[in-house]
Design an enzyme around this catalytic site. Structure first.
Site, PDB file in Angstrom:
ATOM      1  CB  SER A 113      -0.953  -0.044   1.187  1.00 48.72           C
ATOM      2  OG  SER A 113      -1.853   1.004   1.114  1.00 48.72           O
ATOM      3  CG  HIS A 114       0.634   3.689   3.473  1.00 47.70           C
ATOM      4  ND1 HIS A 114      -0.213   2.660   3.795  1.00 47.70           N
ATOM      5  CD2 HIS A 114       1.353   3.935   4.573  1.00 47.70           C
ATOM      6  CE1 HIS A 114      -0.012   2.314   5.057  1.00 47.70           C
ATOM      7  NE2 HIS A 114       0.939   3.070   5.558  1.00 47.70           N
ATOM      8  CG  ASP A 277      -2.970   3.980  -1.216  1.00 42.32           C
ATOM      9  OD1 ASP A 277      -3.821   3.849  -2.128  1.00 42.32           O
ATOM     10  OD2 ASP A 277      -2.862   3.182  -0.264  1.00 42.32           O
ATOM     11  CG  ASP A 279      -3.231  -0.515  -1.922  1.00 36.18           C
ATOM     12  OD1 ASP A 279      -3.053   0.657  -1.532  1.00 36.18           O
ATOM     13  OD2 ASP A 279      -3.865  -1.360  -1.250  1.00 36.18           O
ATOM     14  CG  ASP A 281      -6.329   0.891  -0.349  1.00 44.02           C
ATOM     15  OD1 ASP A 281      -5.409   1.742  -0.381  1.00 44.02           O
ATOM     16  OD2 ASP A 281      -6.282  -0.139   0.367  1.00 44.02           O
ATOM     17  NE  ARG A 282      -3.740   4.380   3.247  1.00 41.67           N
ATOM     18  CZ  ARG A 282      -3.073   4.599   4.358  1.00 41.67           C
ATOM     19  NH1 ARG A 282      -2.616   5.810   4.618  1.00 41.67           N
ATOM     20  NH2 ARG A 282      -2.841   3.615   5.198  1.00 41.67           N
ATOM     21  CE  LYS A 376      -7.381   2.177   2.828  1.00 39.84           C
ATOM     22  NZ  LYS A 376      -6.940   1.011   3.628  1.00 39.84           N
TER      23      LYS A 376
HETATM   24  C1  VG1 Z   1      -3.108   2.123   8.483  1.00 36.74           C
HETATM   25  C2  VG1 Z   1      -4.298   3.024   8.695  1.00 36.74           C
HETATM   26  C3  VG1 Z   1      -5.584   2.232   8.584  1.00 36.74           C
HETATM   27  C4  VG1 Z   1      -5.625   1.513   7.226  1.00 36.74           C
HETATM   28  C5  VG1 Z   1      -4.376   0.672   7.062  1.00 36.74           C
HETATM   29  C6  VG1 Z   1      -4.286   0.033   5.697  1.00 36.74           C
HETATM   30  O1  VG1 Z   1      -3.064   1.138   9.491  1.00 36.74           O
HETATM   31  O2  VG1 Z   1      -4.228   3.651   9.950  1.00 36.74           O
HETATM   32  O3  VG1 Z   1      -6.675   3.102   8.744  1.00 36.74           O
HETATM   33  O4  VG1 Z   1      -6.760   0.702   7.138  1.00 36.74           O
HETATM   34  O5  VG1 Z   1      -3.203   1.476   7.222  1.00 36.74           O
HETATM   35  O6  VG1 Z   1      -4.332   0.997   4.692  1.00 36.74           O
HETATM   36  P1  VG1 Z   1      -2.076   1.259  10.776  1.00 36.74           P
HETATM   37  O7  VG1 Z   1      -2.263  -0.015  11.523  1.00 36.74           O
HETATM   38  O8  VG1 Z   1      -0.697   1.463  10.245  1.00 36.74           O
HETATM   39  O9  VG1 Z   1      -2.546   2.459  11.528  1.00 36.74           O
HETATM   40  V1  VG1 Z   1      -3.547   0.700   3.247  1.00 36.74           V
HETATM   41  O10 VG1 Z   1      -4.068   1.850   2.182  1.00 36.74           O
HETATM   42  O11 VG1 Z   1      -1.929   0.868   3.771  1.00 36.74           O
HETATM   43  O12 VG1 Z   1      -3.826  -0.873   2.861  1.00 36.74           O
HETATM   44 CO    CO Z   2      -3.601   1.406   0.350  1.00 33.68          CO
END
Ligand code: VG1
Ligand code: CO
Length: 543
Positions: A113-114, A277, A279, A281-282, A376
């Site tokens: 993801s990010h 982001d 992948d 989803d953000r 998302k």
């Molecule tokens: C973070 C965010 C959470 C989100 C998750 C996955 O998790 O706070 O809201 O669902 O990333 O997003 P954490 O445990 O680091 O706070 V993604 O777009 O990275 O799959």
């Molecule tokens: Co993501």
């Protein structure tokens, strides 16, 4: 075709976090590491013989290697069909859609993801179930348990397939189809939103900038925004997915999408700015000279969603993760529909969406989505914003001001302290946990604690409980601070401090967020001893 049984021994720590298993590429590249995890998935998840598996990723470094191996393993493990995105690419929401549309038993999403990508950066694998959503905790716990006893993985002896050409090939009796990653998703978006109204607004002069951050959304945004909606060529920036995201963090926030912010607060700003982001989803939403917090975006989208054809029937309910501001709750109250508060992570929304109890969901971390998929969805949020702006014919700033004048404003920020030694972070949380019971009645500056607890969620659909989901300190008057540790990092610990202050509709609606939160920021340190525990006097990232 021969199935080979490869002997293996367990790796420690293959425990999925908030969103799948995330580790450094060099960890994933160890012999059998990815194979052990994927085999553990295949060993425990529900699937009938001959089921369909979806495989897609965000295009980051190491994607193709794992995809080729996952195909050989799926064939050996009795899957009848594998659908894989062309070039190994599927955004997370697009993968969710493909799973649902083709009635797959599940999917492997290869993404961190990010998190940054490249040989020295991060990789990840997440399993999604047949509803298209992230596996719930019961499933991820079984997968983890299996990784701790695994002694073999299975693969057919087959060459790599051509991932870059759409079409079907047979791999060990399993039909592997390389599919267009964008088409089904773009078609789904056309069923939800009034593309004609947006096209008319564009023809009328509506302009935007979309920063794809060299991540997976580029091809989707180019097809939808430039080709189908008529935004000018060049509207999509950094639109070519790169294995290392051009060396940046594909995290759409004020720090990592700074170029977009500079554009949107500059003299030649377009009407609307957005980013997504790694992948897809953000989403980041920023108007001309006006940043919209993800919590506010959720509330504003929910309040106006009926203007889009896909939501004209109204919403069944709104769900938000606990640290997300309560702005959406006020909209739910005004609409006379239920509001749900879940732990952090999209997997907790799946049951509510499947049960038809919630239609729109969101997280403060820039995740928003609806019952159209079970993830998302960054572009979905962008398109809903565009649909609303096209119909309402107002600017982002006007819409925000109007919203606050009606509901009041939840000033909000998240402070992240990254790369902390795990022991320090654990000690801070343990100490705070230990004194929660004594906090009510205590004052920190002008703030008095009304209640404090460790958030625990009882899923209203399946009755499961998830405890220890963040420490909440609630103040009189509706302000609050939430403390929790990230479950997506790959190095050390990240402390997240979520700050929220409610200002009623007749209060100060257009002040600087940092000023409005100053008392809470001071209280956060006083209550949790951030400086004392970590030596850090300022957060690394403020979102
Ligand atoms: C973070 C965010 C959470 C989100 C998750 C996955 O998790 O706070 O809201 O669902 O990333 O997003 P954490 O445990 O680091 O706070 V993604 O777009 O990275 O799959
Ligand atoms: Co993501």
């Amino acid at each position: 075709m021969t199935i080979t049984t490869h002997q293996t021994t367990p790796y420690a720590g293959q425990k999925p976090g908030t969103s799948g298993l995330r580790k450094k590429v060099r960890v994933f590249a160890q012999p059998g590491y990815a194979e052990n995890f994927i085999q553990a998935v295949f060993d425990v998840v529900e699937r009938a013989p001959g089921s369909t598996l979806v495989i897609g990723g965000d295009g980051r470094y190491h994607n193709r290697t794992v995809i080729q191996q996952a195909i050989r393993m799926a064939a050996a493990n009795g899957y009848g069909q594998v659908l894989v995105g062309q070039g190994g690419i599927l955004s997370t929401p697009a993968a969710s859609n493909v799973i649902r549309r083709y009635k797959a038993s599940g999917g492997l999403i290869l993404s961190a993801s990010h998190n940054p990508g490249g040989p020295d950066e991060d990789f990840g694998i997440k399993y999604n179930i047949a509803n298209g959503g992230p596996a719930p905790e019961g499933v991820t716990e079984s997968i983890y348990a299996r990784t701790q006893t695994i002694d073999r993985w299975l693969a057919v002896d087959a060459d790599d397939i051509d991932l870059d050409t759409c079409g079907s090939v047979d791999v060990g009796g399993c039909q592997v189809s390389v599919i267009d990653p964008v088409a089904d998703y773009a078609d789904l978006m056309e069923t939800l939103f009034d593309f004609a109204a947006i096209r008319a607004a564009v023809a009328d002069g509506l302009t935007m900038a979309f920063d794809a951050m060299h991540a997976v959304t580029g091809p989707y945004a180019t097809e939808i925004l430039e080709k189908r909606l008529g935004f000018a060529p060049g509207t999509v920036r950094h639109g070519v997915p790169l294995e290392d995201f051009g060396g940046h963090h594909p995290d759409p926030n004020m720090v990592h999408a700074k170029a977009l912010f500079d554009t949107m607060f500059g003299p030649d700003a377009p009407d609307f700015g957005a980013a997504s982001d790694g992948d897809g989803d953000r989403n980041l939403i920023v108007g001309k000279g006006r940043f919209i917090t993800p919590s506010d975006s959720l509330a504003m989208l929910a309040a106006n969603a009926h203007l889009a054809p896909g939501y004209a029937r109204g919403l069944a309910g709104i769900a938000r993760s606990m640290p997300t501001s309560a702005a959406a709750d006020r909209v739910a109250e005004a609409l006379g529909i239920p509001a749900y508060e879940t732990p952090t992570g999209w997997k907790f929304f799946g049951n509510l969406l499947d049960a038809g109890m919630a239609t729109i969901c969101g997280e403060e971390s820039a995740g928003t989505g609806s019952d159209h998929v079970r993830e998302k969805d960054g572009l979905w949020a962008v398109l809903l914003w565009l649909n609303i702006l096209a119909v309402r014919k107002i600017s982002v700033d006007e819409l925000a001001r109007e919203h606050w004048a009606k509901y009041g404003r939840n000033y909000y920020a998240r402070h992240d302290y990254e790369g902390l030694p795990t022991e320090q972070a654990d000690a801070l949380i343990a100490a705070l946990n230990g004194k929660l019971a004594s906090l009510p009645g205590q004052s920190f500056g002008p703030l008095t604690v009304a209640a404090a607890d460790s958030f625990s969620y009882l899923d209203p659909v399946d009755g499961s409980t998830s405890a220890n989901q963040g420490l909440r300190v609630l103040f009189e008057g509706g302000s609050r601070i939430v403390f929790r540790l990230s479950g997506t990092g790959t190095e050390g610990a990240t402390l997240r401090v979520y700050l929220e202050r409610y200002e009623p509709a007749d209060g100060y609606l257009d002040r600087e967020t940092s000023d409005m939160l100053a008392d809470l920021i001071a209280a956060a340190d006083a209550v949790a001893g951030i400086v004392a525990h970590t030596g850090r006097t300022a957060p690394d990232v403020i979102t």
